[in-house]
Design an enzyme around this catalytic site. Structure first.
Site, mmCIF file in Angstrom:
data_model
loop_
_atom_site.group_PDB
_atom_site.id
_atom_site.type_symbol
_atom_site.label_atom_id
_atom_site.label_comp_id
_atom_site.label_asym_id
_atom_site.label_seq_id
_atom_site.Cartn_x
_atom_site.Cartn_y
_atom_site.Cartn_z
ATOM 1 N N HIS A 83 0.822 -1.218 0.000
ATOM 2 C CA HIS A 83 0.000 0.000 0.000
ATOM 3 C C HIS A 83 0.858 1.271 0.000
ATOM 4 C CE1 HIS A 83 -3.406 -2.635 1.820
ATOM 5 N NE2 HIS A 83 -3.207 -2.873 0.537
ATOM 6 N N HIS A 240 -10.172 -0.757 -4.032
ATOM 7 C CA HIS A 240 -8.958 -1.263 -3.376
ATOM 8 C C HIS A 240 -8.184 -2.199 -4.297
ATOM 9 C CE1 HIS A 240 -6.183 -1.957 -0.149
ATOM 10 N NE2 HIS A 240 -6.127 -3.200 -0.596
ATOM 11 N N ASP A 244 -4.239 -1.930 -5.142
ATOM 12 C CA ASP A 244 -3.260 -3.026 -5.099
ATOM 13 C C ASP A 244 -2.518 -3.164 -6.429
ATOM 14 O OD1 ASP A 244 -3.621 -3.860 -2.459
ATOM 15 O OD2 ASP A 244 -5.163 -5.338 -2.982
ATOM 16 N N HIS A 266 -3.110 -10.239 -6.354
ATOM 17 C CA HIS A 266 -1.675 -9.941 -6.345
ATOM 18 C C HIS A 266 -0.935 -10.880 -7.292
ATOM 19 C CE1 HIS A 266 -1.591 -6.837 -3.344
ATOM 20 N NE2 HIS A 266 -2.257 -7.581 -2.475
HETATM 21 ZN ZN ZN Z 1 -4.324 -4.285 -0.514
#
Ligand code: ZN
Length: 278
Positions: A83, A240, A244, A266
């Site tokens: 972050h 969000h 990311d 991710h």
């Molecule tokens: Zn995150």
């Protein structure tokens, strides 16, 4: 009143030194980070107990753990960097030195907005033109992992179109489109907090993981609703996911591309990052 640039035509660094302290997601221990400008392009890290050993953060140092992004630096791991990376790249900052007292970057409120507010406290100043802040791509890239897919097509501006689909009423299908620039990142993306699921949260706590995870640093979903409302945006989860993605691409440079992501994660983002690096 601080105002963020509306394009990435210039690159910036911090005009002063900031310091933030908070709980680490993994250890549950307090950790402190001090951030300032640095003479070289990129993001550099040192640990407080060895101030002369300075490491450049590069994509090949990244190792994903089950729960966060970590880098291995001189034999030790630094956890939960994603972050902060997103905050710096999204705001157009480079030439940065990060000194860490601990083994993690504090999670703060689970979004990037507290880093942004810290940057605003000291202000930003123009940095020399960077060579690696962006990645030019000359052909489309399509990558997939199971039923998730990410596509990047060459474009003058950075546009992200992201969709998620969860079988829970609280989230469901969400799509968000953003033409990225620092101002837009700060207003639309940076405040969006990480989210998780109640069952998973309890399981991880019982395993002794996420000792620092709490209702203060993540939105927790229980299927039909949220355990800790209110949300900052109705579609906070998809925003969000974009936060990311920006963090996951920060070390290879933001691609000058239109990026389309379906069910981003991710590990999917890491596929794009490594294909951009080559
Ligand atoms: Zn995150």
């Amino acid at each position: 009143m601080f105002s963020w640039p509306t394009n990435y035509d210039s690159c910036y660094t911090l005009a002063g030194v900031i310091s933030r302290e908070g709980i680490g997601l993994h250890s549950g221990e307090k950790t402190r980070v001090t951030i300032s400008s640095y003479e070289k392009e990129g993001y550099y890290v040192s640990f407080r107990d060895k101030p002369n050993e300075i490491f450049e953060l590069t994509q090949d140092l990244i190792g994903s753990t089950m729960l966060c992004t970590a880098v291995k630096l001189g034999g030790r791991n630094l956890y939960t960097i994603e972050h902060l990376l997103s905050a710096m790249a999204g705001c157009g900052l480079s030439y940065i030195h990060i000194e860490v007292d601990g083994k993690e970057i504090p999670l703060l409120d689970g979004s990037a907005i507290q880093w942004v507010r810290a940057f605003e406290d000291v202000g930003i100043k123009k940095a020399p033109k960077p060579n690696n802040f962006f990645q030019e791509i000359n052909k489309s890239i399509i990558l997939n992992k199971e039923d998730s897919v990410i596509v990047a097509s060459p474009s003058e501006k950075i546009t992200i179109i992201s969709t998620i689909s969860f079988p829970y009423k609280a989230i469901g299908n969400q799509t968000y489109v953003v033409d990225l620039n620092p101002k837009c990142f700060v207003e639309m993306i940076a405040p969006a907090r990480t989210f998780g699921f109640k069952d998973q949260f309890q399981e991880l706590r019982e395993l002794g993981l996420i000792k620092g995870g709490s209702l203060e640093n993540a939105l927790v979903c229980d299927g039909d609703g949220w355990v800790n409302p209110p949300l900052r945006f109705d579609d906070e989860p998809i925003r969000h996911k974009i936060l990311d993605l920006i963090g996951d691409l920060a070390l290879v440079g933001l691609p000058k591309a239109q990026i389309l992501v379906y069910k981003g994660s991710h590990s999917l983002n890491a596929l794009l990052a490594s294909s951009l690096k080559n």
